[in-house]
Design a protein around this motif. Structure first.
Motif, PDB file in Angstrom:
ATOM      1  N   VAL A 155       0.902  -1.111  -0.009  1.00 54.58           N
ATOM      2  CA  VAL A 155      -0.046   0.225   0.120  1.00 54.58           C
ATOM      3  C   VAL A 155       0.918   0.995   0.040  1.00 54.58           C
ATOM      4  O   VAL A 155       1.492   1.545   0.881  1.00 54.58           O
ATOM      5  CB  VAL A 155      -0.833   0.148   1.335  1.00 54.58           C
ATOM      6  N   PRO A 156       1.078   1.876  -1.282  1.00 55.70           N
ATOM      7  CA  PRO A 156       2.196   3.147  -1.374  1.00 55.70           C
ATOM      8  C   PRO A 156       1.368   4.088  -0.589  1.00 55.70           C
ATOM      9  O   PRO A 156       0.217   4.368  -0.645  1.00 55.70           O
ATOM     10  CB  PRO A 156       2.283   3.036  -2.775  1.00 55.70           C
ATOM     11  N   LEU A 157       2.220   4.897   0.242  1.00 53.69           N
ATOM     12  CA  LEU A 157       1.904   6.076   0.827  1.00 53.69           C
ATOM     13  C   LEU A 157       2.164   7.367   0.057  1.00 53.69           C
ATOM     14  O   LEU A 157       3.278   7.386   0.030  1.00 53.69           O
ATOM     15  CB  LEU A 157       2.363   6.267   2.451  1.00 53.69           C
ATOM     16  N   GLY A 158       1.487   8.260   0.013  1.00 57.60           N
ATOM     17  CA  GLY A 158       1.766   9.309  -1.013  1.00 57.60           C
ATOM     18  C   GLY A 158       2.250  10.420   0.067  1.00 57.60           C
ATOM     19  O   GLY A 158       2.792  10.274   1.388  1.00 57.60           O
ATOM     20  N   ARG A 159       2.115  11.677  -0.297  1.00 57.71           N
ATOM     21  CA  ARG A 159       2.565  12.990   0.441  1.00 57.71           C
ATOM     22  C   ARG A 159       1.963  12.959   1.590  1.00 57.71           C
ATOM     23  O   ARG A 159       0.669  12.809   1.743  1.00 57.71           O
ATOM     24  CB  ARG A 159       2.387  14.293  -0.476  1.00 57.71           C
ATOM     25  N   HIS A 160       2.663  13.234   2.581  1.00 61.60           N
ATOM     26  CA  HIS A 160       2.047  13.323   4.120  1.00 61.60           C
ATOM     27  C   HIS A 160       1.332  12.266   4.506  1.00 61.60           C
ATOM     28  O   HIS A 160       0.384  12.041   5.139  1.00 61.60           O
ATOM     29  CB  HIS A 160       1.161  14.610   4.281  1.00 61.60           C
ATOM     30  N   GLY A 161       1.626  10.964   4.037  1.00 63.54           N
ATOM     31  CA  GLY A 161       1.051   9.558   4.259  1.00 63.54           C
ATOM     32  C   GLY A 161      -0.281   9.395   3.764  1.00 63.54           C
ATOM     33  O   GLY A 161      -0.917   8.570   4.375  1.00 63.54           O
ATOM     34  N   ALA A 162      -0.599  10.145   2.456  1.00 63.55           N
ATOM     35  CA  ALA A 162      -1.739  10.033   2.036  1.00 63.55           C
ATOM     36  C   ALA A 162      -2.107   8.430   1.486  1.00 63.55           C
ATOM     37  O   ALA A 162      -1.199   7.917   0.915  1.00 63.55           O
ATOM     38  CB  ALA A 162      -1.898  10.505   0.788  1.00 63.55           C
ATOM     39  N   LEU A 163      -3.433   7.922   1.945  1.00 60.99           N
ATOM     40  CA  LEU A 163      -3.460   6.539   1.461  1.00 60.99           C
ATOM     41  C   LEU A 163      -4.080   6.460  -0.157  1.00 60.99           C
ATOM     42  O   LEU A 163      -4.859   7.268  -0.418  1.00 60.99           O
ATOM     43  CB  LEU A 163      -4.763   6.114   2.377  1.00 60.99           C
ATOM     44  N   PRO A 164      -3.720   5.402  -0.746  1.00 63.21           N
ATOM     45  CA  PRO A 164      -4.046   5.401  -2.168  1.00 63.21           C
ATOM     46  C   PRO A 164      -5.214   4.702  -2.427  1.00 63.21           C
ATOM     47  O   PRO A 164      -5.845   4.301  -1.281  1.00 63.21           O
ATOM     48  CB  PRO A 164      -2.692   4.443  -2.542  1.00 63.21           C
ATOM     49  N   ASP A 165      -5.744   4.681  -3.539  1.00 62.79           N
ATOM     50  CA  ASP A 165      -6.994   3.722  -3.756  1.00 62.79           C
ATOM     51  C   ASP A 165      -6.808   2.509  -3.926  1.00 62.79           C
ATOM     52  O   ASP A 165      -7.761   1.586  -3.635  1.00 62.79           O
ATOM     53  CB  ASP A 165      -7.699   4.655  -5.089  1.00 62.79           C
ATOM     54  N   GLN A 166      -5.854   1.888  -4.342  1.00 63.83           N
ATOM     55  CA  GLN A 166      -5.590   0.827  -4.593  1.00 63.83           C
ATOM     56  C   GLN A 166      -4.101   0.144  -3.989  1.00 63.83           C
ATOM     57  O   GLN A 166      -3.068   0.941  -4.026  1.00 63.83           O
ATOM     58  CB  GLN A 166      -5.559   0.263  -6.091  1.00 63.83           C
ATOM     59  N   ALA A 167      -3.919  -0.761  -3.762  1.00 62.52           N
ATOM     60  CA  ALA A 167      -2.788  -1.643  -3.565  1.00 62.52           C
ATOM     61  C   ALA A 167      -2.177  -2.476  -4.554  1.00 62.52           C
ATOM     62  O   ALA A 167      -2.808  -2.800  -5.500  1.00 62.52           O
ATOM     63  CB  ALA A 167      -2.872  -2.624  -2.213  1.00 62.52           C
ATOM     64  N   VAL A 168      -0.878  -2.609  -4.506  1.00 59.82           N
ATOM     65  CA  VAL A 168      -0.320  -3.576  -5.681  1.00 59.82           C
ATOM     66  C   VAL A 168       0.463  -4.748  -5.306  1.00 59.82           C
ATOM     67  O   VAL A 168       0.629  -4.907  -3.841  1.00 59.82           O
ATOM     68  CB  VAL A 168       0.674  -2.494  -6.243  1.00 59.82           C
ATOM     69  N   SER A 169       0.577  -5.725  -5.900  1.00 58.86           N
ATOM     70  CA  SER A 169       1.096  -7.006  -5.535  1.00 58.86           C
ATOM     71  C   SER A 169       2.632  -7.075  -6.028  1.00 58.86           C
ATOM     72  O   SER A 169       2.835  -6.586  -7.210  1.00 58.86           O
ATOM     73  CB  SER A 169       0.298  -8.165  -6.352  1.00 58.86           C
ATOM     74  N   VAL A 170       3.549  -7.742  -5.189  1.00 60.58           N
ATOM     75  CA  VAL A 170       4.987  -7.856  -5.711  1.00 60.58           C
ATOM     76  C   VAL A 170       5.092  -9.423  -5.288  1.00 60.58           C
ATOM     77  O   VAL A 170       5.175  -9.880  -4.189  1.00 60.58           O
ATOM     78  CB  VAL A 170       5.790  -7.105  -4.853  1.00 60.58           C
ATOM     79  N   PRO A 171       5.131 -10.097  -6.513  1.00 63.33           N
ATOM     80  CA  PRO A 171       5.316 -11.504  -6.280  1.00 63.33           C
ATOM     81  C   PRO A 171       6.635 -12.018  -5.519  1.00 63.33           C
ATOM     82  O   PRO A 171       7.770 -11.224  -5.966  1.00 63.33           O
ATOM     83  CB  PRO A 171       5.424 -12.215  -7.770  1.00 63.33           C
ATOM     84  N   LEU A 172       6.666 -12.860  -4.782  1.00 63.38           N
ATOM     85  CA  LEU A 172       8.000 -13.247  -3.826  1.00 63.38           C
ATOM     86  C   LEU A 172       8.726 -14.548  -4.973  1.00 63.38           C
ATOM     87  O   LEU A 172       8.191 -15.433  -5.189  1.00 63.38           O
ATOM     88  CB  LEU A 172       7.888 -13.765  -2.746  1.00 63.38           C
ATOM     89  N   THR A 173      10.089 -14.245  -5.079  1.00 65.62           N
ATOM     90  CA  THR A 173      10.845 -15.329  -5.854  1.00 65.62           C
ATOM     91  C   THR A 173      12.208 -15.584  -5.141  1.00 65.62           C
ATOM     92  O   THR A 173      12.383 -14.557  -4.175  1.00 65.62           O
ATOM     93  CB  THR A 173      11.054 -14.835  -7.240  1.00 65.62           C
ATOM     94  N   GLY A 174      12.946 -16.275  -5.893  1.00 64.67           N
ATOM     95  CA  GLY A 174      14.345 -16.382  -5.273  1.00 64.67           C
ATOM     96  C   GLY A 174      14.381 -17.755  -4.112  1.00 64.67           C
ATOM     97  O   GLY A 174      13.732 -18.664  -4.478  1.00 64.67           O
ATOM     98  N   ALA A 175      14.927 -17.557  -3.126  1.00 63.03           N
ATOM     99  CA  ALA A 175      15.253 -18.598  -2.256  1.00 63.03           C
ATOM    100  C   ALA A 175      14.068 -19.023  -1.405  1.00 63.03           C
ATOM    101  O   ALA A 175      13.866 -20.163  -1.098  1.00 63.03           O
ATOM    102  CB  ALA A 175      16.006 -17.821  -1.060  1.00 63.03           C
TER     103      ALA A 175
END
Length: 322
Positions: A164-184
Motif C-alpha cells: 500500500v504505497p503512501l503518498g505525500r504526508h502519508g496519503a492513502l492510495p485508492d489501490q494496493a499493488v502486488s509484488v510476487p516473491l521469488t528467489g530463495a
C-alpha cells in the motif's frame, strides 16, 4: 518595587534552609515528564483481555497504549498499559484482524487474514479510513510492516507481498499493488510467510517462514528473496517480528519462545544471542515494545476457543546490549 525585593530575598533565604523543598527550582512540567517516562512508571506485567477475544496482533506507539486485533470477529481493543483497563474502539467486520501496525498519524494498519484484505482505522474514532481487497481465492493476509513510503503485508498462502504505497504526508492510495516473491523462498504446505520487519539499514524487508523455520531478506522493488544466514539456527513456528536497532525479536509461537538475533546492518546474516521464555506464555503470537518492555499477547492456538476462554497480554523485560 520594595515588595518584590523583599519577596526575592525571602525566597533566597528559604532556599538555603535545611529541609526546605527544592520544588521551586524544578522546571515547569519536569516532574510530570519524569513521572510519565516508561522506566518511571509502575506498569502491570499482565493485562487481561475480554473473554473469547482471540488476540493475534499487537501495536504500540509512543504512548502507553496497546491495540490488539481479534481473530474471532476483527474487533480492535485498546488497552492502557498503565492500568490494564481497556475497551473495544473499533467493531470488526466479522472477519479476522491479524497483524497490526500503528503510524504517527493515529492510523492502524490491519491485516485481514482469511478475508484476503487490509484496512486502515483511525484509532481516535474507530472509523475505517480505507479498505483494500488484496487477494482473490484462498489467502491469509498475515502481518504488516510500515516503511517510510509504504505498508507491506504478507500472505501465508500465496507467495506475494502486498504494497500500500503512501503518498505525500502519508496519503492513502485508492489501490494496493502486488509484488510476487521469488528467489530463495519456496512456499509449501502449512503456514508460509508470516512476520515481517525492515532490515537495520531500512533498505530491505525481513520475512520469517513459519513452516520451514527460515528468515529471508527481500528486495522490496523486485520481490527477490535470499536466505538470511543464521548459522543453521531454526525459527520454526516463527510468527511476529520486532526490530530494535540491529536486534531482531522473533516470536516462535508454539515454542513459547522469543528468539533474539543480532543482525548485520544489511540483514544478510545474524547470530542468535538469546532465547526468552516465561511461564505465563501460552502460544504468544506477536510482539510490540514500550520502554524497556516487550508485550506479547497469548493467542492460545492449542486451546479450543470458546466464548469464555480467557486471554492475556504479558510483559517481559527486553534484554539490553546485544
Amino acid at each position: 518595587m520594595r515588595s518584590a525585593i523583599l519577596t526575592t530575598a525571602l525566597c533566597a533565604l528559604l532556599a538555603t534552609l535545611p529541609g526546605t523543598p527544592a520544588s521551586a527550582a524544578t522546571p515547569p512540567g519536569a516532574m510530570a515528564q519524569a513521572a510519565t517516562r516508561p522506566d518511571a512508571m509502575t506498569l502491570p506485567d499482565t493485562i487481561a483481555l475480554p473473554n473469547g477475544f482471540r488476540p493475534e496482533g499487537i501495536a504500540i506507539g509512543s504512548r502507553p497504549v496497546a491495540y490488539l486485533g481479534s481473530l474471532a470477529n476483527g474487533d480492535i481493543y485498546r488497552a492502557d498499559l498503565r492500568t490494564g483497563q481497556g475497551a473495544v474502539v473499533s467493531k470488526g467486520p466479522g472477519t479476522p484482524s491479524v497483524g497490526l501496525k500503528l503510524d504517527s498519524r493515529n492510523r492502524l494498519f490491519v491485516s485481514g487474514g482469511t478475508a484476503g484484505n487490509a484496512r486502515v482505522i483511525d484509532v481516535r474514532t474507530g472509523a475505517v479510513l480505507k479498505s483494500y481487497p488484496l487477494a482473490t481465492g484462498a489467502s491469509f493476509v498475515n502481518d504488516v510492516v510500515l516503511t517510510r513510503d509504504a505498508a507491506w503485508f504478507t500472505d501465508s498462502t500465496n507467495p506475494v507481498l502486498y504494497k500500500v504505497p503512501l503518498g505525500r504526508h502519508g496519503a492513502l492510495p485508492d489501490q494496493a499493488v502486488s509484488v510476487p516473491l521469488t528467489g530463495a523462498i519456496q512456499y509449501t504446505t502449512g503456514n508460509n510467510a508470516n512476520g515481517i520487519a525492515p532490515t537495520p539499514d531500512r533498505e530491505s524487508l525481513l520475512i520469517v517462514q513459519s513452516n520451514v523455520g527460515k528468515l529471508f531478506k527481500t528486495d522490496p522493488a523486485t520481490g527477490v528473496t535470499t536466505e538470511v544466514n543464521l548459522g543453521g539456527e531454526s525459527l520454526v513456528n516463527g510468527d511476529g517480528l520486532l526490530l530494535d536497532g540491529r536486534t531482531l525479536y522473533v516470536v516462535q509461537n508454539r515454542l513459547n519462545t522469543v528468539t533474539v538475533i543480532r543482525l548485520t546492518a544489511d540483514g544478510s546474516s545474524g547470530q542468535v544471542v538469546n532465547r526468552l521464555t516465561d511461564p505465563r506464555f501460552d502460544v504468544p503470537s506477536t510482539v510490540a515494545s514500550f520502554g524497556n518492555r516487550l508485550y506479547l499477547p497469548n493467542a492460545r492456538f492449542t486451546t479450543t476457543p470458546a466464548p469464555d476462554t480467557t486471554y492475556t497480554v504479558n510483559a517481559i523485560t527486553a534484554p539490553r546490549n546485544h
